[in-house]
Each structure stands twice: as structure tokens, then as C-alpha cells.
Write a protein that holds these residues in place. Sequence first.
Motif, PDB file in Angstrom:
ATOM      1  N   GLY A   1      46.997  48.892  14.170  1.00  0.00           N
ATOM      2  CA  GLY A   1      47.938  49.745  13.449  1.00  0.00           C
ATOM      3  C   GLY A   1      48.113  51.124  14.046  1.00  0.00           C
ATOM      4  N   MET A   2      47.107  51.595  14.788  1.00  0.00           N
ATOM      5  CA  MET A   2      47.158  52.883  15.476  1.00  0.00           C
ATOM      6  C   MET A   2      46.544  52.723  16.854  1.00  0.00           C
ATOM      7  SD  MET A   2      45.649  55.608  12.709  1.00  0.00           S
ATOM      8  CE  MET A   2      46.375  55.908  11.094  1.00  0.00           C
TER       9      MET A   2
ATOM     10  N   GLY B   1      42.053  48.964   8.473  1.00  0.00           N
ATOM     11  CA  GLY B   1      41.430  50.258   8.740  1.00  0.00           C
ATOM     12  C   GLY B   1      40.095  50.084   9.421  1.00  0.00           C
TER      13      GLY B   1
ATOM     14  N   THR C   1      45.686  52.207   8.198  1.00  0.00           N
ATOM     15  CA  THR C   1      46.950  51.949   8.875  1.00  0.00           C
ATOM     16  C   THR C   1      47.815  50.956   8.117  1.00  0.00           C
ATOM     17  OG1 THR C   1      46.347  50.017  10.229  1.00  0.00           O
ATOM     18  CG2 THR C   1      45.597  52.162  11.008  1.00  0.00           C
ATOM     19  N   GLN C   2      49.111  51.132   8.246  1.00  0.00           N
ATOM     20  CA  GLN C   2      50.122  50.181   7.777  1.00  0.00           C
ATOM     21  C   GLN C   2      49.899  49.756   6.326  1.00  0.00           C
ATOM     22  OE1 GLN C   2      49.952  47.082  10.760  1.00  0.00           O
ATOM     23  NE2 GLN C   2      51.181  48.257  12.202  1.00  0.00           N
TER      24      GLN C   2
ATOM     25  N   ARG D   1      55.576  52.613   5.614  1.00  0.00           N
ATOM     26  CA  ARG D   1      54.172  52.305   5.434  1.00  0.00           C
ATOM     27  C   ARG D   1      53.341  53.566   5.612  1.00  0.00           C
ATOM     28  NH1 ARG D   1      53.700  47.003   9.262  1.00  0.00           N
ATOM     29  NH2 ARG D   1      54.703  48.473  10.698  1.00  0.00           N
TER      30      ARG D   1
ATOM     31  N   TYR E   1      50.111  55.846   6.648  1.00  0.00           N
ATOM     32  CA  TYR E   1      49.043  55.956   7.640  1.00  0.00           C
ATOM     33  C   TYR E   1      48.212  57.199   7.307  1.00  0.00           C
ATOM     34  CZ  TYR E   1      51.785  52.741  10.588  1.00  0.00           C
ATOM     35  OH  TYR E   1      52.476  51.659  11.097  1.00  0.00           O
TER      36      TYR E   1
ATOM     37  N   LEU F   1      51.340  55.714  16.132  1.00  0.00           N
ATOM     38  CA  LEU F   1      51.459  54.820  14.981  1.00  0.00           C
ATOM     39  C   LEU F   1      52.231  53.581  15.396  1.00  0.00           C
ATOM     40  CD1 LEU F   1      52.352  57.442  12.203  1.00  0.00           C
ATOM     41  CD2 LEU F   1      50.102  56.775  13.087  1.00  0.00           C
TER      42      LEU F   1
END
Length: 201
Positions: free
Chosen positions: A42-43, A62, A79-80, A170, A172, A200
Motif C-alpha cells: 500500500g505504500m 498495515g 494503508t488503503q 482511501r 493512509y 502512496l
Amino acid sequence: MSLSVVKVAIAATVSFLLLSSQVVMAGWKHIKIESNEVGKGGMTVVPLTEWNRWSRRESKRGESWTKNGFPLNRIDFFTQIEAGDSIYKERSKKYQPLPKFQSDMLLPDLAELFKANFSIVNNATGFEITKLEPAKLGVAPGLKVSYTYLRPSDPLTRLGEARMAVHNERLYIINYTAPQLHYFDGSILEARAIMDNVTLN
């Protein structure tokens, strides 16, 4: 030597011994100074120094890193997060339900959402937001939340700084926490650099 300094020193020793024994076991991964995908992709972040990643996930997408053990410093990546989801995984939907993210939330709403989720999951007491200001998470416009809190049976005041943004509807978040005495200042500049330069996905 003050009592607070002694307690931090004891905590540091215990955390180092625990982390040293755990890091070679399943459950911990050494994070190198290179591009790292976090939160199941996600990152993407590049730390300035080496960290250790815990295998347990606090959220669906995460992960959590530490240098000296979670009581002394910690950075969490979320994330997301989709609309209708909480920031953290729910542990007791019946007795401690977590507020959920909605994609139309305003920035102050995000701060309150984070405060509620963090306080419940971490059993934090005296959580106080000390400063809110606009800030980017990577290139996404968002919010910086500075705060203090306490933990039960722990006299040390802890500081936190979170950066959050809504990207493609979404949520973050990157959140850094550590005791105010000595440890917070030890890694906050690196945490901010990670927040500034994150990608991101």
C-alpha cells in the motif's frame, strides 16, 4: 539521576534484550536502508536507518516497525483503508467497537477518528491533541496530528505524531510514538522524512 531517567533506562535494557532475542525468531524482520513496500504494497518508503518489522498486523493492510522495542519507539503504517473500515483491526466489536472511516470525512474528522481508534486499541489515557496543521503525506495533501498520552501503570508521558491523507478515496496514515524523555527526539526526524517521501500506492 531522576526516577524518570532510571525507569527509561530500565525499559531500554528490557526492550533491547527482548528485541535481540525475538529478532532472530519468526515474527521479526530486519528492515534495510532501501526501498520497502509496506502494508501489503500500500505504500513504498525508504528509511534512513535500519529498523525491525513485527509480523503481526495492527490493520488489514498495515505494519509496525521499531528500533529499540515498542515501549521505546514505534512507527505504524496504515494503508488503503476503505470506507466502512476502522483504522485498527477490531478486537471486540461488541464491547469496544471502533469508529469507521468514511471517504467524505473532513480533515478534523480524521483527527478524531484516529484519536478514538488509537485510544481504544492502545488503552491510552489522557490522550490530548496538542496541534493540528495541514501537511502532506508524500504528495497527497493531508493533516499532521501531534499528541500526548499515557499508558496504565506507566508514569512516562508519551508523544505521538501522525500524518494522514485520503488518496483515491482511501485513508493512509503513518504514526510515530515514543516516550517524551529521550526517545521521541531520537527518531522523529527520520519519521518525518519517511512521511515526507512516502509513495502512496
